[in-house]
Design a protein around this motif. Structure first.
Motif, PDB file in Angstrom:
ATOM      1  N   LEU A 221      37.314  30.829  45.888  1.00  0.00           N
ATOM      2  CA  LEU A 221      36.478  29.644  45.672  1.00  0.00           C
ATOM      3  C   LEU A 221      35.310  29.587  46.644  1.00  0.00           C
ATOM      4  N   VAL A 222      35.393  30.357  47.730  1.00  0.00           N
ATOM      5  CA  VAL A 222      34.309  30.372  48.713  1.00  0.00           C
ATOM      6  C   VAL A 222      32.984  30.747  48.059  1.00  0.00           C
ATOM      7  N   ILE A 223      33.036  31.570  47.027  1.00  0.00           N
ATOM      8  CA  ILE A 223      31.807  32.038  46.370  1.00  0.00           C
ATOM      9  C   ILE A 223      31.023  30.881  45.762  1.00  0.00           C
TER      10      ILE A 223
ATOM     11  N   MET B 155      28.623  47.559  39.361  1.00  0.00           N
ATOM     12  CA  MET B 155      27.426  46.868  39.848  1.00  0.00           C
ATOM     13  C   MET B 155      26.163  47.492  39.283  1.00  0.00           C
ATOM     14  N   ARG B 156      26.139  48.818  39.238  1.00  0.00           N
ATOM     15  CA  ARG B 156      24.956  49.490  38.696  1.00  0.00           C
ATOM     16  C   ARG B 156      24.753  49.130  37.228  1.00  0.00           C
ATOM     17  N   ALA B 157      25.856  49.013  36.489  1.00  0.00           N
ATOM     18  CA  ALA B 157      25.759  48.655  35.073  1.00  0.00           C
ATOM     19  C   ALA B 157      25.180  47.250  34.895  1.00  0.00           C
ATOM     20  N   MET B 158      25.423  46.382  35.887  1.00  0.00           N
ATOM     21  CA  MET B 158      24.941  45.009  35.809  1.00  0.00           C
ATOM     22  C   MET B 158      23.702  44.781  36.685  1.00  0.00           C
ATOM     23  N   ALA B 159      23.075  45.883  37.155  1.00  0.00           N
ATOM     24  CA  ALA B 159      21.854  45.806  37.970  1.00  0.00           C
ATOM     25  C   ALA B 159      22.067  44.953  39.215  1.00  0.00           C
ATOM     26  N   LEU B 160      23.079  45.320  40.000  1.00  0.00           N
ATOM     27  CA  LEU B 160      23.381  44.650  41.261  1.00  0.00           C
ATOM     28  C   LEU B 160      23.538  45.707  42.355  1.00  0.00           C
ATOM     29  N   HIS B 161      23.459  45.298  43.592  1.00  0.00           N
ATOM     30  CA  HIS B 161      23.808  46.194  44.698  1.00  0.00           C
ATOM     31  C   HIS B 161      24.172  45.378  45.930  1.00  0.00           C
ATOM     32  N   VAL B 162      24.806  46.045  46.886  1.00  0.00           N
ATOM     33  CA  VAL B 162      25.232  45.412  48.131  1.00  0.00           C
ATOM     34  C   VAL B 162      24.205  45.731  49.215  1.00  0.00           C
TER      35      VAL B 162
ATOM     36  N   HIS C 229      23.910  36.655  40.193  1.00  0.00           N
ATOM     37  CA  HIS C 229      24.574  35.628  39.399  1.00  0.00           C
ATOM     38  C   HIS C 229      26.078  35.892  39.379  1.00  0.00           C
ATOM     39  N   THR C 230      26.862  34.828  39.556  1.00  0.00           N
ATOM     40  CA  THR C 230      28.320  34.964  39.625  1.00  0.00           C
ATOM     41  C   THR C 230      28.887  35.626  38.370  1.00  0.00           C
ATOM     42  N   GLY C 231      28.352  35.275  37.206  1.00  0.00           N
ATOM     43  CA  GLY C 231      28.839  35.855  35.953  1.00  0.00           C
ATOM     44  C   GLY C 231      28.649  37.364  35.915  1.00  0.00           C
ATOM     45  N   ARG C 232      27.491  37.839  36.409  1.00  0.00           N
ATOM     46  CA  ARG C 232      27.223  39.278  36.420  1.00  0.00           C
ATOM     47  C   ARG C 232      28.164  39.990  37.387  1.00  0.00           C
ATOM     48  N   ARG C 233      28.466  39.334  38.499  1.00  0.00           N
ATOM     49  CA  ARG C 233      29.405  39.925  39.456  1.00  0.00           C
ATOM     50  C   ARG C 233      30.793  40.059  38.835  1.00  0.00           C
ATOM     51  N   LEU C 234      31.212  39.054  38.085  1.00  0.00           N
ATOM     52  CA  LEU C 234      32.538  39.098  37.454  1.00  0.00           C
ATOM     53  C   LEU C 234      32.607  40.220  36.424  1.00  0.00           C
ATOM     54  N   VAL C 235      31.546  40.387  35.654  1.00  0.00           N
ATOM     55  CA  VAL C 235      31.518  41.476  34.672  1.00  0.00           C
ATOM     56  C   VAL C 235      31.553  42.821  35.389  1.00  0.00           C
ATOM     57  N   ALA C 236      30.800  42.927  36.496  1.00  0.00           N
ATOM     58  CA  ALA C 236      30.792  44.167  37.274  1.00  0.00           C
ATOM     59  C   ALA C 236      32.194  44.482  37.793  1.00  0.00           C
ATOM     60  N   TYR C 237      32.888  43.465  38.316  1.00  0.00           N
ATOM     61  CA  TYR C 237      34.255  43.663  38.798  1.00  0.00           C
ATOM     62  C   TYR C 237      35.168  44.118  37.659  1.00  0.00           C
TER      63      TYR C 237
END
Length: 219
Positions: A186-188, A148-155, A77-85
């Motif tokens: 904006l590509v995202i 990313m780990r805090a927001m349960a994401l990975h690459v 989710h884009t919101g989770r990515r923004l928080v991770a960043y």
């Protein structure tokens, strides 16, 4: 010198293919051309066995684990990515500030007397720290930055699997370029997998969930 063991296998129409090396057998498994029930035999043997009955069984099981993982990939989710960043930016800021304080305190001499050197350090040291932070985080065990780990994401690679060094090294470099061309962000919003420019360039994507422990241990 010991001769490499060669293999033969049969296709679905009964044709015999070979000889192929053990490494080729692994590649065929990864490509899905060899499955557990594929008839195979070693070069010096006339006995045909199903692949799961040979020493290739471990590769088949490993491939099955990856297949299940790849099929279950879900776009982050884009919101989770923004928080991770945001979390990563805070950590990077603290790391960069800490390194600069070590430099400015005289670890490498009193550079404060030269304002050009001071400006150069404040420009490049944080960039270097950020670059290394992202490279070693993404290529590491969890394939994710602390944010990313805090927001349960990975690459992961586009088709799933570990990112590897060259992708991990190129991704942050292209990210820095997008900072000078914010419109590229904006590509995202223009693709269903929410991939950024650096994802397109390196064949990667950010997905939901932590990288499976069983795959990290098998890598």
């Amino acid at each position: 010198r010991k001769r490499r063991l060669m293999w033969f296998y049969r296709t679905t129409d009964g044709s015999e293919v070979g000889p192929v090396s053990g490494l080729d057998m692994v590649r065929l498994i990864e490509e899905g051309q060899l499955v557990e029930t594929t008839p195979v035999r070693q070069e010096q043997s006339e006995q045909w066995l199903e692949a799961w009955q040979t020493d290739r069984a471990g590769y088949l099981r490993h491939h099955d684990r990856h297949s299940a993982y790849q099929q279950g990939l879900q776009t982050a989710h884009t919101g989770r990515r923004l928080v991770a960043y945001g979390i990563d930016l805070i950590i990077n800021g603290l790391l960069g500030y800490g390194v600069m304080m070590l430099i400015m305190s005289g670890v490498w001499g009193d550079v404060r007397q030269n304002w050009l050197v001071t400006i150069a350090l404040w420009l490049f040291v944080p960039l270097i720290v950020t670059y290394l932070y992202f490279v070693f985080s993404v290529v590491g065990y969890h394939q994710a930055t602390p944010g990313m780990r805090a927001m349960a994401l990975h690459v992961t690679r586009l088709e799933g699997g570990r990112v590897g060094w060259w992708r991990a090294m190129v991704r942050p470099f292209i990210f820095f370029v997008t900072l000078f061309l914010p419109i590229l962000v904006l590509v995202i919003f223009l693709n269903p997998r929410r991939r950024m420019v650096y994802d397109w360039a390196t064949g990667t994507r950010v997905v939901a969930g932590a990288y499976p422990e069983r795959l990290a241990q098998a890598a």
